[in-house]
Design an enzyme around this catalytic site. Sequence first.
Site, mmCIF file in Angstrom:
data_model
loop_
_atom_site.group_PDB
_atom_site.id
_atom_site.type_symbol
_atom_site.label_atom_id
_atom_site.label_comp_id
_atom_site.label_asym_id
_atom_site.label_seq_id
_atom_site.Cartn_x
_atom_site.Cartn_y
_atom_site.Cartn_z
ATOM 1 N N LYS A 160 0.809 -1.215 0.000
ATOM 2 C CA LYS A 160 0.000 0.000 0.000
ATOM 3 C C LYS A 160 0.840 1.261 0.000
ATOM 4 C CE LYS A 160 -4.408 -1.654 1.630
ATOM 5 N NZ LYS A 160 -5.510 -1.637 2.560
ATOM 6 N N LYS A 245 -5.172 -9.868 -6.324
ATOM 7 C CA LYS A 245 -6.362 -10.514 -5.764
ATOM 8 C C LYS A 245 -7.603 -9.648 -5.989
ATOM 9 C CE LYS A 245 -7.117 -8.981 -1.038
ATOM 10 N NZ LYS A 245 -8.544 -8.695 -1.213
ATOM 11 N N LYS A 248 -12.473 -5.446 -2.653
ATOM 12 C CA LYS A 248 -13.604 -4.507 -2.608
ATOM 13 C C LYS A 248 -13.171 -3.113 -2.987
ATOM 14 C CE LYS A 248 -15.173 -6.197 1.558
ATOM 15 N NZ LYS A 248 -14.158 -5.689 2.446
HETATM 16 P P1 ATP Z 1 -10.425 -4.276 0.910
HETATM 17 O O1 ATP Z 1 -9.996 -4.092 -0.524
HETATM 18 O O2 ATP Z 1 -11.234 -3.140 1.456
HETATM 19 O O3 ATP Z 1 -9.271 -4.685 1.812
HETATM 20 P P2 ATP Z 1 -11.135 -7.041 0.649
HETATM 21 O O4 ATP Z 1 -11.836 -7.487 -0.565
HETATM 22 O O5 ATP Z 1 -9.672 -7.329 0.735
HETATM 23 O O6 ATP Z 1 -11.450 -5.503 0.882
HETATM 24 P P3 ATP Z 1 -11.517 -7.656 3.443
HETATM 25 O O7 ATP Z 1 -12.687 -7.063 4.160
HETATM 26 O O8 ATP Z 1 -10.183 -7.016 3.622
HETATM 27 O O9 ATP Z 1 -11.881 -7.712 1.885
HETATM 28 O O10 ATP Z 1 -11.386 -9.185 3.815
HETATM 29 C C1 ATP Z 1 -12.474 -9.980 4.282
HETATM 30 C C2 ATP Z 1 -12.112 -11.452 4.177
HETATM 31 O O11 ATP Z 1 -12.121 -11.855 2.800
HETATM 32 C C3 ATP Z 1 -10.708 -11.794 4.695
HETATM 33 O O12 ATP Z 1 -10.777 -13.036 5.367
HETATM 34 C C4 ATP Z 1 -9.873 -11.911 3.458
HETATM 35 O O13 ATP Z 1 -8.776 -12.786 3.650
HETATM 36 C C5 ATP Z 1 -10.881 -12.490 2.471
HETATM 37 N N1 ATP Z 1 -10.568 -12.120 1.092
HETATM 38 C C6 ATP Z 1 -10.481 -10.855 0.601
HETATM 39 N N2 ATP Z 1 -10.214 -10.884 -0.705
HETATM 40 C C7 ATP Z 1 -10.120 -12.194 -1.066
HETATM 41 C C8 ATP Z 1 -9.857 -12.880 -2.302
HETATM 42 N N3 ATP Z 1 -9.653 -12.199 -3.412
HETATM 43 N N4 ATP Z 1 -9.842 -14.241 -2.305
HETATM 44 C C9 ATP Z 1 -10.060 -14.933 -1.155
HETATM 45 N N5 ATP Z 1 -10.307 -14.348 0.043
HETATM 46 C C10 ATP Z 1 -10.349 -12.997 0.093
HETATM 47 MG MG MG Z 2 -8.519 -6.582 2.392
#
Ligand code: ATP
Ligand code: MG
Length: 383
Positions: A160, A245, A248
């Site tokens: 980041k 990956k 969100k």
């Molecule tokens: P942000 O971009 O805001 O960090 P995010 O998509 O990474 O959002 P988080 O809220 O950080 O989502 O993570 C919630 C859960 O989803 C965590 O357990 C994380 O490991 C899992 N997770 C997030 N993205 C993935 C992905 N692409 N594949 C599998 N697991 C994921």
């Molecule tokens: Mg995340």
Amino acid sequence: MSLRLHSVRRDTLRRWRVSILTRESRELAPWNSWSRPQSTTATTPRKTIFSGIQPTGVPHLGNYLGALRQWVDLQDDAAPNTTLIYSLVDLHAITVRQDPKQLRQWKKESLAMLLAIGLDPNKSIIFHQSDVPAHSELMWILSCQASTGYLGRMTQWKDKTANEKDSSEKLKLGLFSYPVLQAADVLVHRATHVPVGHDQAQHLEFAREVANGFNHTFGTDVLIPPETLISPAKRVMSLADPLAKMSKSHPNPKSRILLTDSDEVIRSKVKAAVTDSNDGITYDPQRRPGVSNLIDILYHADSRSAYSSQEELAGDLAGMSMRALKDRVADTVESTVKHIRASYENMLHDSSHLDEVAAQGAERAAKSAAVTMKAVKNAVGLA
Ligand code: ATP
Ligand code: MG
């Protein structure tokens, strides 16, 4: 690998890869008592499962396959002596700038989504992190123990901050120290098992370090180093950039499939997914990351699939065109999210139910955290 999760059904656990078995998490004390059981054979040890999701947008397919689906499996398969605690970690969401109105809306939507996927407030404690101040309080206490060197080596911090190297005033302390808050989230409930996607594995390793360090410093066993439970769908990749990956918070909305997307939107996003121009379908994440991501999605989204590996599935798809593969992926994803989408719409419109769930969850989570805080303050000399 021996899983030792006596309180959740074996068929759920077979699907999991479990890392790091620690002394404390094998020999669990009852969560509301500090004593260890006299006999480990007479009674099934109590388990506490904790996990969180940031209310930073509508959850996507990666969140579902990598984490949320397992939250529901663990809930539905849990023995009576398992405590399940799931948090909307809004304090983590503000490590990057958020519009207050948008954040409020995302909090509500994320809660509705947790109910829509099948979490039941009668079986699981579901709460907004900022409603339970013990999370931040324990974070401060742990911050006084945590090494900045270790935090600086965290992959997510390095990623980041990669573009901000020359302007340290733009780098915020909260973004640097949030793994300590994440450790506090888990440790404050004396969680024994934490189901997360692969991107969180390093942070959980840090939480174990923090717990062991605290226990060592204060000559106590108050904090329990948790085990990480990583789902087989550990990393669903972005549809727009299969080397990153699915997230969100990524600016490109076409990079992810939301659990609220309509069939048409799902189909058009899958159709536009970046693949390659090689002939045929093969599973090769190194050389064909886009196609392999689609195969991964197909493999993990179809829970009734008879295939035992992605390679085996790809073998059956070998003669297919890319277009036909994408159609099949879209069909499977549509049937996975259909029921969630319908249930989400109902939940979102029942504001008073959502408020009730959040209030009841916060009360129960606060009680769980209070037990730990009492012992932590006592160990440190604050009480
Ligand atoms: P942000 O971009 O805001 O960090 P995010 O998509 O990474 O959002 P988080 O809220 O950080 O989502 O993570 C919630 C859960 O989803 C965590 O357990 C994380 O490991 C899992 N997770 C997030 N993205 C993935 C992905 N692409 N594949 C599998 N697991 C994921
Ligand atoms: Mg995340």
